[in-house]
Design an enzyme around this catalytic site. Structure first.
Site, PDB file in Angstrom:
ATOM      1  N   SER A  95       0.876  -1.179   0.000  1.00  0.00           N
ATOM      2  CA  SER A  95       0.000   0.000   0.000  1.00  0.00           C
ATOM      3  C   SER A  95       0.911   1.226   0.000  1.00  0.00           C
ATOM      4  CB  SER A  95      -0.864   0.029   1.258  1.00  0.00           C
ATOM      5  OG  SER A  95      -1.612  -1.149   1.383  1.00  0.00           O
ATOM      6  N   LYS A 170      -7.188   1.787  -2.466  1.00  0.00           N
ATOM      7  CA  LYS A 170      -6.736   1.362  -1.134  1.00  0.00           C
ATOM      8  C   LYS A 170      -6.807   2.536  -0.143  1.00  0.00           C
ATOM      9  CE  LYS A 170      -4.658  -0.912   2.168  1.00  0.00           C
ATOM     10  NZ  LYS A 170      -5.167  -2.045   2.903  1.00  0.00           N
ATOM     11  N   LYS A 238       0.869   5.915   8.045  1.00  0.00           N
ATOM     12  CA  LYS A 238       1.456   5.970   6.694  1.00  0.00           C
ATOM     13  C   LYS A 238       0.362   6.111   5.641  1.00  0.00           C
ATOM     14  CE  LYS A 238       1.982   2.165   4.739  1.00  0.00           C
ATOM     15  NZ  LYS A 238       1.294   1.297   3.774  1.00  0.00           N
TER      16      LYS A 238
HETATM   17  P1  NAD Z   1       5.812  -5.831   7.480  1.00  0.00           P
HETATM   18  O1  NAD Z   1       6.556  -4.681   8.029  1.00  0.00           O
HETATM   19  O2  NAD Z   1       5.380  -6.942   8.384  1.00  0.00           O
HETATM   20  O3  NAD Z   1       6.671  -6.515   6.283  1.00  0.00           O
HETATM   21  C1  NAD Z   1       7.473  -5.819   5.372  1.00  0.00           C
HETATM   22  C2  NAD Z   1       8.648  -6.705   5.018  1.00  0.00           C
HETATM   23  O4  NAD Z   1       9.440  -6.048   4.001  1.00  0.00           O
HETATM   24  C3  NAD Z   1       9.614  -6.945   6.205  1.00  0.00           C
HETATM   25  O5  NAD Z   1       9.779  -8.349   6.367  1.00  0.00           O
HETATM   26  C4  NAD Z   1      10.907  -6.240   5.779  1.00  0.00           C
HETATM   27  O6  NAD Z   1      12.062  -6.905   6.248  1.00  0.00           O
HETATM   28  C5  NAD Z   1      10.810  -6.292   4.275  1.00  0.00           C
HETATM   29  N1  NAD Z   1      11.589  -5.277   3.554  1.00  0.00           N
HETATM   30  C6  NAD Z   1      11.560  -3.926   3.693  1.00  0.00           C
HETATM   31  N2  NAD Z   1      12.345  -3.341   2.764  1.00  0.00           N
HETATM   32  C7  NAD Z   1      12.886  -4.353   2.022  1.00  0.00           C
HETATM   33  C8  NAD Z   1      13.769  -4.383   0.904  1.00  0.00           C
HETATM   34  N3  NAD Z   1      14.253  -3.259   0.335  1.00  0.00           N
HETATM   35  N4  NAD Z   1      14.111  -5.598   0.387  1.00  0.00           N
HETATM   36  C9  NAD Z   1      13.620  -6.741   0.918  1.00  0.00           C
HETATM   37  N5  NAD Z   1      12.764  -6.767   1.973  1.00  0.00           N
HETATM   38  C10 NAD Z   1      12.408  -5.580   2.517  1.00  0.00           C
HETATM   39  O7  NAD Z   1       4.553  -5.213   6.713  1.00  0.00           O
HETATM   40  P2  NAD Z   1       3.166  -5.933   6.348  1.00  0.00           P
HETATM   41  O8  NAD Z   1       2.212  -5.805   7.482  1.00  0.00           O
HETATM   42  O9  NAD Z   1       3.436  -7.265   5.739  1.00  0.00           O
HETATM   43  O10 NAD Z   1       2.628  -4.923   5.226  1.00  0.00           O
HETATM   44  C11 NAD Z   1       3.143  -4.879   3.916  1.00  0.00           C
HETATM   45  C12 NAD Z   1       2.274  -3.926   3.108  1.00  0.00           C
HETATM   46  O11 NAD Z   1       0.926  -4.428   3.096  1.00  0.00           O
HETATM   47  C13 NAD Z   1       2.209  -2.502   3.680  1.00  0.00           C
HETATM   48  O12 NAD Z   1       2.181  -1.572   2.637  1.00  0.00           O
HETATM   49  C14 NAD Z   1       0.905  -2.507   4.454  1.00  0.00           C
HETATM   50  O13 NAD Z   1       0.343  -1.202   4.561  1.00  0.00           O
HETATM   51  C15 NAD Z   1       0.051  -3.428   3.587  1.00  0.00           C
HETATM   52  N6  NAD Z   1      -1.042  -4.089   4.295  1.00  0.00           N
HETATM   53  C16 NAD Z   1      -0.855  -4.615   5.546  1.00  0.00           C
HETATM   54  C17 NAD Z   1      -1.926  -5.211   6.183  1.00  0.00           C
HETATM   55  C18 NAD Z   1      -1.778  -5.784   7.579  1.00  0.00           C
HETATM   56  O14 NAD Z   1      -2.812  -6.069   8.204  1.00  0.00           O
HETATM   57  N7  NAD Z   1      -0.589  -5.977   8.092  1.00  0.00           N
HETATM   58  C19 NAD Z   1      -3.171  -5.294   5.561  1.00  0.00           C
HETATM   59  C20 NAD Z   1      -3.323  -4.806   4.283  1.00  0.00           C
HETATM   60  C21 NAD Z   1      -2.246  -4.196   3.644  1.00  0.00           C
END
Ligand code: NAD
Length: 293
Positions: A95, A170, A238
């Protein structure tokens, strides 16, 4: 088909596992080695960098926190574009700001790489069940071609327009969720302060017009004092920042979103940044000097 998957966090980890269950081969990468090990144990191959992932795959999915992370992983050093060949397709399921999606697309397009912005709604439980809602921007023909891949992680996959449209959708989703949680918190604090059991109020109203998916997901968390994420306040800040920035760029205003953003900022300052967004209730509890219970 070999799919690259970059970003194995709360969401990316179960999503990548569902792709493997659907029969796709995966090459994965994340900065967090424990997350990589977990997905490799489920059958994926790992690569050290996004560049190395792209060198092996024709479709690359990214699931990263925000716009700068996606820009870095796609356009930065050792990023996707250093390894990708013409004809590769990037499906960014993070997102991020719609403007950032358009900027990234403008860069990758120069090298014959296509892109969809395909953020998701549903959170970790639906990522695990494979029932996420996916909202997708980009070329319709590219959407049609890669629909099955997205559907392997989702209950619904809906095309919403050109590149950036997925993330505009979104942001609309995130505005509705944030305002719903604030409304629920306001109502439950009113009930509690007025001496009516908030659990009974929830049970009484959930089947009526005030009932919602948000109410059913978040009221029990507040009533059970369970603020374990789920979806962190930090991530919702964010999204609301991206919503406010986008609205200002196009000359409109989001007054209720701005108000809830300030509540979330206050909660972060109070140490709740990593709490679930249902902790918006704690903001109201502090004002009312009353706990919802
Ligand atoms: P998270 O922080 O748990 O996971 C992000 C992952 O990306 C981490 O494991 C981190 O190590 C990795 N990362 C960051 N930069 C990197 C890079 N340059 N190279 C490789 N790996 C890298 O986040 P999440 O909760 O999984 O969310 C991911 C996305 O999905 C976000 O944009 C969030 O807004 C969206 N989202 C989350 C949810 C939720 O409930 N958690 C729901 C819908 C959407």
């Amino acid at each position: 088909m070999k799919i690259g998957f970059i970003g194995l966090g709360i969401m990316g980890k179960p999503m990548s596992k569902n792709l493997m269950k659907a029969g796709y081969s995966l090459v994965v990468c994340d900065r967090n080695q424990a997350a990589v090990d977990d997905v490799v144990a489920a059958g994926a191959k790992s690569a050290a960098t996004a560049k190395a992932v792209a060198a092996e795959c024709d479709v690359i999915i990214t699931m990263l926190p925000n716009s700068p992370n996606v820009k870095e992983a796609v356009l930065g050093k050792d990023g996707v574009m250093e390894g990708a060949k013409a004809g590769t397709v990037i499906i960014d399921m993070s997102s991020i700001a719609p403007l950032a999606s358009r900027e990234i697309y403008a860069e990758v397009e120069k090298k014959g790489v296509d892109m969809l912005d395909a953020p998701v709604s549903g959170g970790e439980p639906k990522a695990i069940d494979g029932t996420l809602s996916v909202m997708v921007g980009g070329k319709k023909a590219v959407f049609d071609k890669y629909y099955d891949i997205m559907k392997a992680m989702a209950g619904s996959v809906v095309y919403t327009g050109e590149i950036g449209a997925g993330n505009v959708t979104k942001l609309a989703n995130q505005v509705i969720v944030a305002l719903n949680i604030a409304a629920m918190s306001e109502a439950l604090i009113l009930a509690t302060k007025a001496g009516v059991n908030p659990e009974l109020v929830y049970q009484a109203i959930r089947g009526g017009l005030a009932g919602s998916t948000v109410l059913d997901a978040k009221a029990p968390m507040v009533l059970n004092r369970n603020f374990k994420p789920g979806f962190r306040i930090d991530l919702h800040i964010k999204d609301l920042q991206n919503a406010l920035d986008t609205s200002h760029e196009i000359g409109t205003s989001l007054p209720l979103t701005a108000a809830v953003m300030e509540m979330m900022q206050a909660l972060r300052a109070d140490g709740h940044g990593t709490s679930d967004h249902s902790a918006l209730a704690c903001y109201y509890e502090k004002l009312a000097k009353t706990e919802i219970k």
